[in-house]
Write a protein that holds these residues in place. Structure first.
Motif, PDB file in Angstrom:
ATOM      1  N   THR A 163      41.477  73.977  31.732  1.00 44.88           N
ATOM      2  CA  THR A 163      40.320  73.550  30.929  1.00 44.88           C
ATOM      3  C   THR A 163      39.210  72.950  31.781  1.00 44.88           C
ATOM      4  O   THR A 163      38.115  72.734  31.277  1.00 44.88           O
ATOM      5  N   GLN A 164      39.494  72.664  33.064  1.00 47.16           N
ATOM      6  CA  GLN A 164      38.494  71.926  33.846  1.00 47.16           C
ATOM      7  C   GLN A 164      38.106  72.572  35.175  1.00 47.16           C
ATOM      8  O   GLN A 164      37.141  72.131  35.797  1.00 47.16           O
ATOM      9  N   ALA A 165      38.854  73.557  35.633  1.00 50.81           N
ATOM     10  CA  ALA A 165      38.522  74.168  36.927  1.00 50.81           C
ATOM     11  C   ALA A 165      37.218  74.953  36.812  1.00 50.81           C
ATOM     12  O   ALA A 165      36.820  75.373  35.731  1.00 50.81           O
ATOM     13  N   ASP A 171      55.055  67.720  31.550  1.00 50.37           N
ATOM     14  CA  ASP A 171      54.168  67.366  32.662  1.00 50.37           C
ATOM     15  C   ASP A 171      53.608  68.626  33.319  1.00 50.37           C
ATOM     16  O   ASP A 171      52.407  68.764  33.509  1.00 50.37           O
ATOM     17  N   GLY A 179      51.318  70.397  30.863  1.00 47.55           N
ATOM     18  CA  GLY A 179      50.099  69.604  30.686  1.00 47.55           C
ATOM     19  C   GLY A 179      49.152  69.761  31.871  1.00 47.55           C
ATOM     20  O   GLY A 179      47.955  69.973  31.708  1.00 47.55           O
ATOM     21  N   ARG A 180      49.720  69.688  33.076  1.00 51.84           N
ATOM     22  CA  ARG A 180      48.898  69.831  34.277  1.00 51.84           C
ATOM     23  C   ARG A 180      48.226  71.200  34.335  1.00 51.84           C
ATOM     24  O   ARG A 180      47.040  71.318  34.661  1.00 51.84           O
ATOM     25  N   TYR A 195      47.524  73.102  31.831  1.00 53.39           N
ATOM     26  CA  TYR A 195      46.499  73.115  30.774  1.00 53.39           C
ATOM     27  C   TYR A 195      45.265  72.353  31.241  1.00 53.39           C
ATOM     28  O   TYR A 195      44.123  72.821  31.071  1.00 53.39           O
ATOM     29  N   GLY A 196      45.486  71.192  31.851  1.00 56.19           N
ATOM     30  CA  GLY A 196      44.380  70.377  32.347  1.00 56.19           C
ATOM     31  C   GLY A 196      43.535  71.128  33.369  1.00 56.19           C
ATOM     32  O   GLY A 196      42.306  71.112  33.310  1.00 56.19           O
ATOM     33  N   VAL A 197      44.193  71.805  34.291  1.00 54.11           N
ATOM     34  CA  VAL A 197      43.458  72.545  35.315  1.00 54.11           C
ATOM     35  C   VAL A 197      42.712  73.721  34.679  1.00 54.11           C
ATOM     36  O   VAL A 197      41.545  73.969  34.984  1.00 54.11           O
TER      37      VAL A 197
END
Lengths: 350, 350
Positions: free
Chosen positions: B276-278, B266, B269-270, B272-274
């Protein structure tokens, strides 16, 4: 796992964005009616309540027009099944509190529901996706007119429909609209708007009833009184207020895009990133992040997302719905896991 | 934009993961040497410093073996160009503080650098990706042996190489290793390890020098003293300590995977998510999130990421490197934007 969710599990108002779907989630009309000769449910005995159930069931049974499903005895449902009905906006939270003599009648599209023996004998409700109060009013009226042919409503020439609570006397109509107001929330104008609205006879409350904090920037507004106005007047009044809020919200969003586009894109991007990659997520966080991503999709900042997916996720990630989808009660940790997985799968699917 | 970064801009130690790359970022050997007959740089006059520069330049000029680039006069560089050399680990932060008579010699692969007139007349350094102290020692020794043919080092039969600072006297060797220790940091064992290491003659410090908090869970360990041991002994001692830390770190990671895999996934993943999108990201946040994602890639939790991309991003997102890539000074806000964009592009590229 999503493949396992039957399409008709999702109510029509979830699946269809409708008009002004960037701000309005759904529109609802509710009519309160009571049967002549019976005390209001709060004062009625067991036999009387059963009589009401019987009469309404028979009346509903006479129509094929509205595609009603077989009536549901609330007492026959598990607590979670009852919560699912609340999440689907097919009945009120109060309706499931004491389910002994309660009956619920819904149609196939889940656009119409009739609560029997809530605060009043009948509460006829119609709900549609987006800004569609006229549609909802027409639908509720059609059902009401049909039932009136077979049921003897308690009606007073001077006061109109008599209801258990005085605020519903008259038309017995409550119109309400669920709004998504992330822009106004971001610039801290919600409280101001709330105060202004109560001055013009409009109730406003956060998601899940009065007093609760608004989750995911969702606010429901509705008319306070029903007496002394026609159904059309009441509905038009709410429509007017709603149009103003929609305009305000859109202006704030346009301004945010103009003044701080990068910060907005950053916030929305981060929320999207976390949603697509987290492995554990609470309801509260899901609502917060989905609110950001809905705003992003509506503003074209995340063009790759189908907007209907976000509407579906806002619905599917609720605890009771999640448990319904998985067919069992789950621990909070399990729910947080499956909630994250459903979001991840749906958002990552092409 | 990334297409605009020439491959040879990235030092070899950044591009090649090397051995034990899951824990060891890079290995470095530094030899301190001084020229007989000249006072140490801190006590030398302008002419003497220039003499040293001249002698070393001439000696270096005699070889084709090491593919040395033309010597760089620190005084000729912009402040940002100097910082780039520090970020590339080609010179020390102290070396660029007063760049008047400083000369830097590096080879094409950026694996060897010679600082002239830092604390000592010469500081010969070799750096490799991963756990490669032997390779680095061999490389540094080769350069040292070559230079010794042309330069008269200050050497004492009893004490060894004489150096400006007494802690370097003897072999003049400092071996150091940059470690990535997210596991030990997560279970709060860093401080404990730090204390244990200082007892066995090992220095430990966070990224960017002594006293600084560790950014991105990066820790550099090195030998404290150089006197009384051979180069091989010093290197082997550090290697031994390093192997123990690698084992500890790997054990902690295996345990985290076993005991709290979901929480770990978790968190990673979080991050990685930030990433790729920030749209805006500070250096500090980038290091923190990249540290998580490196751990995720090393544990196979994010199998789709090429590990070398993370090594490159850990390097490219530093302020001076970012400005070098874009060829200009940028405001903090501009840097935060371009930093986020470089990360987004690199991680989203297939």
């Amino acid at each position: 796992m999503n493949a396992g969710i039957p399409k008709d599990f999702l109510p029509e108002w979830v699946r269809s964005e409708g008009e002004a779907g960037d701000v309005v989630i759904s529109s609802r009309i509710r009519l309160a009616r009571n049967l002549k000769g019976f005390p209001f449910p709060g004062h009625a005995g067991k036999d009387q309540l059963e009589q009401v159930v019987k009469r309404v069931s028979e009346a509903v049974g006479r129509t094929g027009t509205f595609a009603f499903l077989p009536p549901i005895r609330l007492a026959d449902l598990t607590p979670n099944q009852r919560l699912v009905l609340v999440e689907k906006h097919l009945c009120s939270p109060q309706f499931i509190e004491n389910p002994a003599y309660q009956l619920l009648i819904i149609n196939e599209a889940q656009t119409v529901s009739i609560m029997v023996n809530e605060e009043d004998h009948l509460r006829i409700q119609a709900i549609r996706g987006g800004f569609a109060l006229d549609d909802a009013l027409k639908l509720a009226n059609d059902v009401d007119d049909f039932l009136e042919e077979y049921l003897d409503y308690w009606y007073d020439e001077r006061r109109g429909y008599l209801t258990s609570c005085p605020t519903n006397v008259g038309t017995g109509l409550r119109a309400s609209v669920m709004l998504h107001l992330p822009g106004l929330a971001m610039v801290d104008q919600i409280k101001q708007m709330l105060t202004a609205l109560t001055h013009v006879g409009i109730n406003i409350r956060g998601l899940y009833g009065e007093g609760t904090e608004s989750l995911g920037n969702m606010y429901q507004i509705s008319n306070q009184v029903t007496l002394g106005h026609s159904e059309e007047e009441l509905t038009n009044n709410l429509k007017g207020v709603c149009k103003q809020i929609i305009e305000q919200e859109r202006n704030v969003r346009a301004n945010l895009l103009k003044e701080s586009r990068l910060q907005l894109e950053d916030r929305i991007g981060r929320s999207y990133g976390v949603l697509t990659q987290a492995r554990l997520m609470t309801t509260q966080e899901a609502l917060k992040l989905l609110s950001d991503v809905k705003l992003g999709a509506d503003l074209g900042i995340i063009p790759e997302i189908q907007k209907v997916k976000i509407r579906e996720l806002l619905f599917l990630t609720r605890t009771s719905i999640l448990q319904k989808v998985f067919g069992r009660e789950m621990s909070p940790a399990e729910r947080d896991y499956h909630r994250a997985m459903i979001i991840k799968e749906k958002l990552n699917a092409k």
